[in-house]
Design an enzyme around this catalytic site. Structure first.
Site, PDB file in Angstrom:
ATOM      1  N   TYR A 173      44.386  52.927  37.762  1.00 44.28           N
ATOM      2  CA  TYR A 173      43.322  53.096  38.752  1.00 44.28           C
ATOM      3  C   TYR A 173      43.551  54.363  39.567  1.00 44.28           C
ATOM      4  O   TYR A 173      44.706  54.790  39.757  1.00 44.28           O
ATOM      5  CB  TYR A 173      43.295  51.918  39.733  1.00 44.28           C
ATOM      6  CG  TYR A 173      42.620  50.682  39.194  1.00 44.28           C
ATOM      7  CD1 TYR A 173      41.241  50.543  39.256  1.00 44.28           C
ATOM      8  CD2 TYR A 173      43.359  49.661  38.619  1.00 44.28           C
ATOM      9  CE1 TYR A 173      40.620  49.416  38.758  1.00 44.28           C
ATOM     10  CE2 TYR A 173      42.748  48.528  38.117  1.00 44.28           C
ATOM     11  CZ  TYR A 173      41.379  48.410  38.193  1.00 44.28           C
ATOM     12  OH  TYR A 173      40.761  47.292  37.698  1.00 44.28           O
ATOM     13  N   TYR A 180      45.922  46.509  31.542  1.00 49.54           N
ATOM     14  CA  TYR A 180      47.086  46.914  32.340  1.00 49.54           C
ATOM     15  C   TYR A 180      47.938  45.704  32.713  1.00 49.54           C
ATOM     16  O   TYR A 180      47.427  44.590  32.836  1.00 49.54           O
ATOM     17  CB  TYR A 180      46.662  47.702  33.594  1.00 49.54           C
ATOM     18  CG  TYR A 180      45.723  46.998  34.556  1.00 49.54           C
ATOM     19  CD1 TYR A 180      46.207  46.105  35.509  1.00 49.54           C
ATOM     20  CD2 TYR A 180      44.357  47.246  34.522  1.00 49.54           C
ATOM     21  CE1 TYR A 180      45.347  45.485  36.408  1.00 49.54           C
ATOM     22  CE2 TYR A 180      43.485  46.624  35.405  1.00 49.54           C
ATOM     23  CZ  TYR A 180      43.984  45.750  36.346  1.00 49.54           C
ATOM     24  OH  TYR A 180      43.136  45.126  37.222  1.00 49.54           O
ATOM     25  N   ARG A 205      46.050  42.300  32.283  1.00 50.20           N
ATOM     26  CA  ARG A 205      44.608  42.150  32.500  1.00 50.20           C
ATOM     27  C   ARG A 205      43.855  42.714  31.301  1.00 50.20           C
ATOM     28  O   ARG A 205      44.149  43.814  30.844  1.00 50.20           O
ATOM     29  CB  ARG A 205      44.141  42.924  33.746  1.00 50.20           C
ATOM     30  CG  ARG A 205      44.616  42.490  35.100  1.00 50.20           C
ATOM     31  CD  ARG A 205      44.236  41.086  35.498  1.00 50.20           C
ATOM     32  NE  ARG A 205      42.977  40.534  35.042  1.00 50.20           N
ATOM     33  CZ  ARG A 205      41.771  40.776  35.584  1.00 50.20           C
ATOM     34  NH1 ARG A 205      41.654  41.553  36.617  1.00 50.20           N
ATOM     35  NH2 ARG A 205      40.680  40.206  35.109  1.00 50.20           N
ATOM     36  N   HIS A 228      38.267  45.487  31.907  1.00 46.54           N
ATOM     37  CA  HIS A 228      37.195  44.914  32.721  1.00 46.54           C
ATOM     38  C   HIS A 228      36.657  45.970  33.679  1.00 46.54           C
ATOM     39  O   HIS A 228      37.346  46.950  33.987  1.00 46.54           O
ATOM     40  CB  HIS A 228      37.700  43.701  33.515  1.00 46.54           C
ATOM     41  CG  HIS A 228      38.820  44.043  34.449  1.00 46.54           C
ATOM     42  ND1 HIS A 228      40.134  44.109  34.035  1.00 46.54           N
ATOM     43  CD2 HIS A 228      38.838  44.384  35.766  1.00 46.54           C
ATOM     44  CE1 HIS A 228      40.904  44.461  35.044  1.00 46.54           C
ATOM     45  NE2 HIS A 228      40.136  44.644  36.120  1.00 46.54           N
ATOM     46  N   HIS A 256      34.878  46.208  37.542  1.00 41.93           N
ATOM     47  CA  HIS A 256      34.577  45.479  38.779  1.00 41.93           C
ATOM     48  C   HIS A 256      33.158  45.824  39.248  1.00 41.93           C
ATOM     49  O   HIS A 256      32.758  46.994  39.224  1.00 41.93           O
ATOM     50  CB  HIS A 256      35.562  45.874  39.881  1.00 41.93           C
ATOM     51  CG  HIS A 256      36.976  45.471  39.587  1.00 41.93           C
ATOM     52  ND1 HIS A 256      37.532  44.292  40.043  1.00 41.93           N
ATOM     53  CD2 HIS A 256      37.956  46.074  38.869  1.00 41.93           C
ATOM     54  CE1 HIS A 256      38.789  44.207  39.625  1.00 41.93           C
ATOM     55  NE2 HIS A 256      39.068  45.274  38.912  1.00 41.93           N
TER      56      HIS A 256
END
Ligand SMILES: [Fe+2]
Length: 228
Positions: free
Chosen positions: A102, A141, A151, A154, A156
């Protein structure tokens, strides 16, 4: 008339405290909710200025420089319980890069950054409730301090309603990913149909990007589950 808070459906919405997902213990209220009067900060709404009115965004590159990863188009539609489009809704989107990193100082994942990747967008739905996002498919990740939890890829989503109090935060998943079945966040939604509503549809289509469609339902029996 007093506003009645709709009863939360424990099967089609995320469970409260989830085993193996330590943060839920802190996020879920330990005591009954207290009612408090709404003030201006709850009852006012996002102000959509002309500068904010984009219905499409490209996170996959700046100019000629494209971010690394598989190019995708996410065609999202925001609808109410009857399938009617929500026009003019503010939608915020964020996700990690193709390596699972991120753009955020709290991300401790030892994965490379991508200087050509732009990790977030704020869009306004058009008259059909639609927004278009061109981006790259996010990577999986590892979740820190867990025993091998990764995870799944995806994106958000946060959708704002007519007042600040009215907001749905969720995650869009990709069909067919083996990590979907193992993810404590997605599987905190017990109902398989409700889970499948969190997964986008792949649209086979020749073009320069893979296309995914995603319907986000903001309320009602078939409302998209809220996922932090
Ligand atoms: Fe995430």
């Amino acid at each position: 008339m007093a506003y009645v808070v709709p009863r939360r459906d424990a099967r089609t919405q995320s469970e409260g405290v989830v085993e193996g997902y330590a943060q839920t213990g802190q996020r879920w209220p330990a005591q009954p909710l207290a009612r408090r009067p709404h003030g201006l900060s709850e009852l006012t709404s996002p102000r959509v200025t002309p500068r904010l009115q984009a219905t499409a965004a490209d996170l996959a590159g700046q100019g000629a420089k494209r971010s690394l990863g598989q190019l995708i188009d996410v065609r999202a539609r925001i609808v109410d319980e009857d399938g009617a489009p929500l026009a003019g809704a503010m939608v915020e989107i964020w996700h990690c890069n193709a390596a699972g990193k991120y753009i955020h100082p709290n991300d401790s994942n030892d994965a490379p950054e991508d200087l050509n990747f732009y990790g977030a967008a704020r869009l306004i739905t058009d008259r059909d409730g639609k927004i278009d996002l061109r981006t790259i498919k996010p990577g999986a990740y590892p979740v820190p301090d867990t025993d091998g939890w990764w995870r799944p890829p995806h994106i958000h989503f946060s959708v704002w309603g007519r007042v600040w109090l009215s907001r749905l935060v969720t995650q869009m998943f990709f069909p067919g990913d083996p990590l979907n079945e193992l993810d404590p966040i997605l599987n905190a939604v017990r109902d398989p149909q409700a889970r499948s509503r969190c997964i986008a549809r792949f649209v086979p289509k020749a073009g320069d990007a893979l296309v995914y469609e995603y319907d986000l339902v903001v309320r009602g029996r078939a409302a998209t589950a809220a996922l932090p």
